[in-house]
Scaffold this motif. Structure first.
Motif, PDB file in Angstrom:
ATOM      1  N   VAL A 118      21.055 -17.331  33.139  1.00  0.00           N
ATOM      2  CA  VAL A 118      21.590 -15.921  33.401  1.00  0.00           C
ATOM      3  C   VAL A 118      20.095 -14.601  31.973  1.00  0.00           C
ATOM      4  O   VAL A 118      20.190 -13.862  32.121  1.00  0.00           O
ATOM      5  N   LEU A 119      19.621 -15.231  31.019  1.00  0.00           N
ATOM      6  CA  LEU A 119      18.915 -14.610  30.066  1.00  0.00           C
ATOM      7  C   LEU A 119      17.861 -14.498  31.047  1.00  0.00           C
ATOM      8  O   LEU A 119      16.971 -12.980  30.822  1.00  0.00           O
ATOM      9  N   ASP A 120      17.282 -15.068  31.680  1.00  0.00           N
ATOM     10  CA  ASP A 120      15.777 -14.398  32.416  1.00  0.00           C
ATOM     11  C   ASP A 120      16.120 -13.904  33.488  1.00  0.00           C
ATOM     12  O   ASP A 120      15.176 -13.529  33.917  1.00  0.00           O
ATOM     13  N   SER A 121      17.486 -13.605  34.054  1.00  0.00           N
ATOM     14  CA  SER A 121      17.488 -12.733  35.074  1.00  0.00           C
ATOM     15  C   SER A 121      17.712 -11.502  34.819  1.00  0.00           C
ATOM     16  O   SER A 121      17.476 -11.294  33.855  1.00  0.00           O
ATOM     17  N   SER A 566      12.993  -5.534  36.267  1.00  0.00           N
ATOM     18  CA  SER A 566      12.317  -6.186  34.497  1.00  0.00           C
ATOM     19  C   SER A 566      13.333  -6.294  33.643  1.00  0.00           C
ATOM     20  O   SER A 566      14.286  -6.380  33.873  1.00  0.00           O
ATOM     21  N   ARG A 567      12.564  -7.545  33.176  1.00  0.00           N
ATOM     22  CA  ARG A 567      13.326  -8.187  31.498  1.00  0.00           C
ATOM     23  C   ARG A 567      12.306  -8.199  30.760  1.00  0.00           C
ATOM     24  O   ARG A 567      11.377  -8.927  31.068  1.00  0.00           O
ATOM     25  N   TYR A 568      12.856  -8.245  29.608  1.00  0.00           N
ATOM     26  CA  TYR A 568      12.596  -8.341  28.158  1.00  0.00           C
ATOM     27  C   TYR A 568      13.088  -8.819  27.851  1.00  0.00           C
ATOM     28  O   TYR A 568      13.878  -8.412  27.214  1.00  0.00           O
ATOM     29  N   LYS A 569      12.412 -10.306  26.999  1.00  0.00           N
ATOM     30  CA  LYS A 569      12.843 -11.226  26.296  1.00  0.00           C
ATOM     31  C   LYS A 569      12.832 -10.856  24.528  1.00  0.00           C
ATOM     32  O   LYS A 569      11.816 -10.853  24.377  1.00  0.00           O
ATOM     33  N   LEU A 570      14.166 -10.637  23.748  1.00  0.00           N
ATOM     34  CA  LEU A 570      13.747 -10.357  22.627  1.00  0.00           C
ATOM     35  C   LEU A 570      13.766 -11.582  21.224  1.00  0.00           C
ATOM     36  O   LEU A 570      14.576 -12.667  20.909  1.00  0.00           O
ATOM     37  N   GLY A 571      12.747 -12.324  21.543  1.00  0.00           N
ATOM     38  CA  GLY A 571      12.630 -13.759  21.306  1.00  0.00           C
ATOM     39  C   GLY A 571      13.255 -14.994  21.809  1.00  0.00           C
ATOM     40  O   GLY A 571      13.294 -14.799  23.037  1.00  0.00           O
ATOM     41  N   LYS A 572      13.765 -15.997  21.282  1.00  0.00           N
ATOM     42  CA  LYS A 572      14.896 -16.231  21.701  1.00  0.00           C
ATOM     43  C   LYS A 572      16.477 -15.981  21.877  1.00  0.00           C
ATOM     44  O   LYS A 572      17.295 -17.346  21.965  1.00  0.00           O
ATOM     45  N   LYS A 573      16.751 -14.755  21.778  1.00  0.00           N
ATOM     46  CA  LYS A 573      17.981 -14.792  21.209  1.00  0.00           C
ATOM     47  C   LYS A 573      18.523 -13.234  22.214  1.00  0.00           C
ATOM     48  O   LYS A 573      19.494 -12.855  21.858  1.00  0.00           O
ATOM     49  N   GLY A 574      18.082 -12.969  23.237  1.00  0.00           N
ATOM     50  CA  GLY A 574      18.448 -11.925  23.942  1.00  0.00           C
ATOM     51  C   GLY A 574      16.869 -11.023  25.035  1.00  0.00           C
ATOM     52  O   GLY A 574      16.234 -11.683  24.805  1.00  0.00           O
TER      53      GLY A 574
END
Length: 881
Positions: A118-121, A566-574
Motif C-alpha cells: 500500500v505504501l509503494d502504490s 507518481s509516488r515519493y517516499k518520505l524515508g521509511k515512514k510515509g
C-alpha cells in the motif's frame, strides 16, 4: 442451461480425478510477526520444489510435503524472507521480521507490472480481509463494503420492481455504472437490469454484488482512483477486485441467523469452504457452497387517509364508502421493506502448477441462483375493482390486493487461463464468460382488460446480459523498469424476452405490464482493446508510472485513455502520491436498446409510461436525440500516507473527477397541458397510446470533488488485551456543470427532460459525508468490534417547487460484534446491527402527496442513507475440521 451445467460439473470432476493425490506427509503451523500476531497471505514454499501454499487470514498454513526433514521458505513483502528446517509435522512456527516501518499490505489491483505494498502504490487502495468484512455483521458483500469503505454506498430499495433485488451501489457518489468489478483480476459481467425506477443510480447498470458468496473471499481490494487506462470502460470512480480463497488449511462450516427487533426479516444462512490438494506440485481446488434466505420486513406509513387519491377522513370518506376500509387498514395494505429472498451459490478457485515452476493452469468462478419476492403499490378497493371475484371469494367484502413482483435471477461467471514464461515475460492467457439473467413473474394481480378470463399470475418476460472475454497479458521487470502489455477482445450480448400475451394485453397486468414483443431485443457488440503500462523506480524513493489504453467498439467507435502517476517516499515512514488521467465509460447495451411500458402513479393519475430505445426512429428522427456515445472523464488525485510506527498509519487523499457527456435516463416527457394544439411529442404519445415517454441521452457534465482519509491505531494494550482503533471518512460533492443538452425539438416546445428531482438524484441522493469510527478488541479467545458509521444528510428535491424540498438529517448507526473461540475448531459470533435502532427522518410531504405516495411511505425511498429496518440481531456458529 441446467443440463449443460450438470454436464460441465461431471466433466470437471472426471478431469480432476487423475490429478487428485495425497502427499506422504502433511505439515501445519503458523506465520507470525515480532508481536506474535498471525500474518495473512504469506507464501510458503517447500525447499527444492515448486510445492507451496499461502497462509490464511490468521497466519495459519497447511502443506503436503514430499519428505521430512525438509526446508520451508516464507516470504512476504514488507518482511525479511525466512527459511527454516522442519523435522516435525505439527505446530510449526515461522517468525518473520519486518524489513522496515511501512504500510506492508500487499495489493495487486492497479499494478499491472508487479505487486506493491500500500505504501509503494501511487494511488489509494483499501485492502480488506474476510475477517474484517465479517465483523461488520452484514450478510452480503455490498452491505459489508458499505460499512467498511467510507466512499462506497449501497442500500436496499423497496417498491421498485427488480431494483429491490439488485441494490444499486456506487463509489465516490458517481453511480453504479462507473465502478469496475473484478474477480481475481478478471472483469466481472454486469447485471441484466437497468435501474429504471426512482432510486439512486436511476438509468444505470451495475454489477450483481449479491452473486458472490462471502465464504469464497480471501480479501477485497478497493482502488479509489480512475483506472480506465489500465482496465478499460467503467473504471471512472475506481475498481473493486474480489480475491478468492486459495489453498486454505481447514474446511470451514458456518451457520448464521438473524431477525429484527420488530420480529420480521428473519434470515438464515449456511456455507462451507474447503480445499483439495491436486497433484504433486502444489495444485489446489478451493470450493464454496452457500445457502441463504430472508423474509420480508415492513415499515409502511399509516396515514389512515389516502391523499394521493383524494380519499381522506371526514364527510368525503363517509359519502364514498371508504371510511370503514381506511379505519381497518391505516397502512393502506402496504408492505414497504426488504424483499423475500432465497439464494444458493457454488464457487471454486483452482490452480495446477506446471513442473519445474514454469507456470500454471488456473480456473475460477461460480454460479449464483436466487429467487425473490417484492411488492408493488397496494391496489385499494376504490382504486382497482375485482368484479369477477378473481382475488376474493364471492360474497365476501372485497379488500383490494397487493401485487407481488417475483424474480428468478441467475448469475454465472467462469474464467480459465494459463500463466507461463514467454521470452522472459510473465504471460497470462485467459478466457472469461459471464452471464446474468432476471425473469419476472407478476403475482396476486389481474389484467382488468381480460375480464373474467384474467389469470392472477403472469410470466412477464425478462432480461439477459452476457459477455465473452479473451485476455493476453505480459509483464516483466528490467531492473528499475516494470513493463506491462496486454490485449483484450470482448463480445457482449443483451436480450429482452417478451412475456406471455396475457401479461401485456390491453393495459396489461396491474403493477407491471409484461414486456411486449415489440420491446423484445437480441443485440450484441464487440470491442477490442490494447494497453501498455510502464513504471520506473527512478530511485529508492521516487516512482513514476504511466499507462495508455485504446479500445474500439463496433457500435459507436473508438476511445483512448491515459494516466500518469507518481509516488515519493518520505524515508521509511510515509509517502506522497498523485495521479492524473483520463477515462471513459461505454454506454451499456442495456441503455442503448432497452424499451418497455411501465405503470406509474403520479398525482393520483394512473398512466403507462413508454421507454423508447436509442436506435428507435421515433427517438432519433422524431425527437432528434443523437446516438449514444462514451462518457469521458478527467481524474486528478493527490495524497499522503504515513506510518511513523508499526502501530499507527494514516492516509489522506484529495480527488477531482470531471465526467462529460454522462448518459441520462430522462424524466417523464408528457402532454404540455395545452389542449388547443398537438406538438410533435404529443403526437408520439397519441400514436403509441402512452401518457409519457423516456429515453437515454448523453446530456450532462458533472464535477465531483472530495477527500478520503483513513487512520489506524493497533496493538494498544488495554485491560490485558489488544485494542485497535480505525477512523476513516469520505467527503464528497457532485455538481452539474453547464446546461442540460436538451434536443432542439423538445427545447422548442418547452420540455425539461431532466428536472430538479432527477438532477438531485445525481447530486444529493447519497450522503456527501460518511465517517466511520471503529474499535477492535482482542483478549485471548475473545474479540469484540464496535463500529459507528455516520451517514451524512441527503436531499430530495421536488420536480418544480423548491418549497417542497426536504433534507434528511445525518444519522449515526452503531454496530457491535462479539466472537469467542471455544477451541481451534469451534467459535461463535453474536452481532447487533443498528444497536440504537436509528431510522432516517420521516417524510414531510409539505403539501405534496406524491412525495410519499399518499402517506404510503414513512421513510425516504427516492433518496437513501442506510435503509430503515431498525435493529437486527444476528448469531453464528463456525466449525473447522
Amino acid at each position: 442451461m441446467k443440463k449443460l451445467l450438470t454436464n460441465l460439473k461431471i466433466l470437471t470432476l472426471l478431469l480432476l480425478i487423475p490429478f487428485i493425490t495425497w502427499s506422504q506427509t502433511s505439515v501445519s503451523g503458523k506465520v507470525i510477526n515480532s508481536k506474535g500476531e498471525g500474518i495473512p497471505f504469506v507464501t510458503i514454499i517447500e525447499g527444492g520444489t515448486s510445492n507451496g501454499t499461502t497462509s490464511d487470514e490468521n497466519g495459519a498454513f497447511h502443506l503436503n510435503v514430499s519428505k521430512l526433514p525438509t526446508n520451508l521458505k516464507a516470504s512476504f513483502i514488507g518482511f525479511k524472507t525466512q527459511t527454516i528446517t522442519i523435522s516435525s509435522a505439527n505446530n510449526i512456527i515461522i517468525s518473520l521480521v519486518e524489513e522496515s516501518f511501512g504500510l506492508d499490505e500487499v495489493i495487486v489491483t492497479g499494478n499491472r507490472a508487479k505487486p506493491r505494498t500500500v505504501l509503494d502504490s501511487p494511488v489509494p487502495i483499501d485492502n480488506i480481509g474476510v475477517n474484517e468484512l465479517k465483523s461488520s455483521g452484514q450478510t452480503t458483500i455490498d452491505q459489508m463494503l458499505t460499512y467498511k469503505v467510507p466512499s462506497y454506498n449501497s442500500t436496499n430499495q423497496t417498491i421498485s420492481d427488480a431494483t429491490a433485488h439488485f441494490d444499486p451501489a456506487d463509489l465516490r457518489g458517481l453511480g453504479p455504472s462507473r465502478t469496475l468489478v473484478l474477480i481475481n483480476g478478471k472483469r466481472k459481467n454486469q447485471s441484466a437490469l437497468v435501474y429504471i425506477n426512482d432510486t439512486p443510480g436511476k438509468g444505470e447498470v451495475g454489477t450483481d454484488m449479491k452473486s458472490i458468496p462471502t465464504a469464497a473471499i480471501e480479501r477485497i481490494e478497493v482502488l479509489r482512483d480512475g483506472a480506465s487506462a489500465q482496465y478499460g470502460s467503467d473504471a471512472i470512480a475506481g475498481v473493486i477486485n474480489i480475491v478468492l480463497k486459495k489453498n486454505v488449511e481447514y474446511t470451514n462450516l458456518n451457520v448464521n441467523s438473524g431477525i429484527t427487533t420488530k420480529g420480521d426479516g428473519f434470515n438464515i444462512g449456511a456455507d462451507i469452504n474447503s480445499t483439495l490438494s491436486i497433484g504433486e506440485n502444489g495444485g489446489y481446488a478451493n470450493f464454496t457452497l452457500s445457502y441463504y434466505q430472508q423474509e420480508l420486513t415492513n415499515r409502511a406509513g399509516s396515514p389512515g387517509g389516502d391523499g394521493l387519491f383524494g380519499v381522506i377522513f371526514g364527510d368525503d370518506a363517509i359519502l364514498n364508502g371508504t371510511l370503514p376500509w381506511l379505519q381497518q387498514n391505516p397502512d393502506m395494505g402496504m408492505t414497504v421493506g426488504q424483499p423475500e429472498m432465497k439464494k444458493g451459490e457454488f464457487f471454486y478457485n483452482m490452480a495446477l502448477p506446471f513442473k519445474n515452476d514454469s507456470g500454471e493452469f488456473y480456473a475460477f468462478g461460480g454460479l449464483n441462483t436466487r429467487k425473490g419476492t417484492s411488492f408493488a403499490l397496494y391496489r385499494t378497493p376504490y382504486w382497482v375493482p375485482d368484479p369477477f371475484n378473481l382475488l376474493h371469494e364471492a360474497g365476501t367484502e372485497y379488500q383490494g390486493f397487493q401485487p407481488t413482483f417475483e424474480t428468478n435471477i441467475q448469475d454465472l461467471f467462469n474464467s480459465i487461463g494459463f500463466k507461463f514464461d514467454l521470452f522472459g515475460f510473465n504471460a497470462d492467457l485467459s478466457g472469461t464468460y459471464g452471464m446474468n439473467s432476471v425473469d419476472y413473474t407478476i403475482g396476486n394481480t389481474l389484467n382488468p382488460d381480460l375480464g373474467a378470463a384474467s389469470p392472477t399470475n403472469f410470466k412477464a418476460g425478462g432480461y439477459t446480459f452476457s459477455n465473452l472475454i479473451a485476455n493476453f497479458d505480459l509483464n516483466r521487470s528490467f531492473g528499475q523498469l516494470s513493463l506491462a502489455l496486454g490485449a483484450e477482445a470482448r463480445k457482449e450480448y443483451f436480450k429482452a424476452d417478451a412475456g406471455e400475451p396475457d401479461s401485456y394485453f390491453g393495459s396489461g397486468a396491474q403493477s407491471f405490464p409484461g414486456i411486449q414483443p415489440t420491446n423484445a431485443v437480441d443485440e450484441d457488440r464487440t470491442n477490442y482493446g490494447v494497453y501498455a503500462n510502464l513504471d520506473w523506480d527512478a530511485s529508492e524513493n521516487f516512482l513514476i508510472g504511466g499507462a495508455i489504453r485504446y479500445e474500439d467498439f463496433s457500435d459507436f467507435g473508438s476511445n483512448s485513455a491515459w494516466k500518469i502517476s507518481s509516488r515519493y517516499k518520505l524515508g521509511k515512514k510515509g509517502a506522497l502520491r498523485a495521479s492524473y488521467g483520463t477515462g471513459f465509460r461505454a454506454p451499456s447495451l442495456h441503455q442503448i436498446y432497452l424499451s418497455n411500458i411501465q405503470t406509474l402513479v403520479s398525482g393520483g393519475t394512473i398512466s403507462n409510461q413508454g421507454t423508447f430505445n436509442n436506435v428507435d426512429p421515433v427517438i432519433r428522427d422524431g425527437l432528434g436525440v443523437p446516438q449514444l456515445n462514451a462518457e469521458e472523464s478527467k481524474n486528478l488525485s493527490a495524497g499522503i500516507t504515513l506510518k511513523p510506527s508499526n502501530n499507527f498509519s494514516f492516509s489522506l487523499d484529495f480527488y477531482k473527477i470531471n465526467v462529460d457527456n454522462r448518459v441520462l435516463f430522462t424524466g417523464e416527457v408528457g402532454f404540455d397541458g395545452d389542449n388547443n394544439t398537438i406538438n410533435p411529442v404529443e403526437q408520439i404519445l397519441n400514436d403509441y397510446n402512452v401518457t409519457s415517454i423516456k429515453f437515454f441521452i448523453n446530456a450532462v457534465n458533472t464535477e465531483t470533488n472530495g477527500a478520503d482519509f483513513v487512520a489506524s491505531f493497533s496493538n494498544i494494550n488495554f485491560g490485558g488485551g489488544s485494542l485497535g482503533i480505525n477512523f476513516a471518512g469520505n467527503f464528497n460533492n457532485t455538481k452539474i456543470v453547464g446546461q442540460i443538452a436538451t434536443p432542439q425539438v423538445l427545447a422548442e416546445n418547452g420540455y425539461d427532460i431532466f428536472n430538479r428531482k432527477e438532477q438531485a438524484r445525481i447530486t444529493d441522493s447519497r450522503p456527501k459525508t460518511k465517517i466511520m469510527l471503529g474499535f477492535d478488541y482482542k483478549l485471548n479467545d475473545f474479540s469484540a468490534q464496535l463500529n459507528n458509521t455516520y451517514f451524512g444528510e441527503v436531499t430530495w428535491q421536488h420536480a418544480s417547487d423548491p418549497a417542497k424540498d426536504q433534507t434528511f438529517a445525518g444519522k449515526v448507526v452503531t454496530d457491535i460484534n462479539f466472537n469467542y473461540n471455544f477451541s481451534e475448531k469451534v467459535s461463535v459470533n453474536l452481532s447487533i446491527n443498528n444497536l440504537l435502532n436509528v431510522y432516517p427522518d420521516a417524510i414531510d410531504t409539505k403539501g405534496d402527496f406524491v412525495t410519499d405516495l399518499g402517506g404510503r411511505f414513512k421513510y425516504p425511498w427516492e433518496v437513501n442513507q442506510f435503509g430503515f429496518n431498525g435493529t437486527i440481531l444476528r448469531a453464528g456458529l463456525s466449525y473447522k475440521f
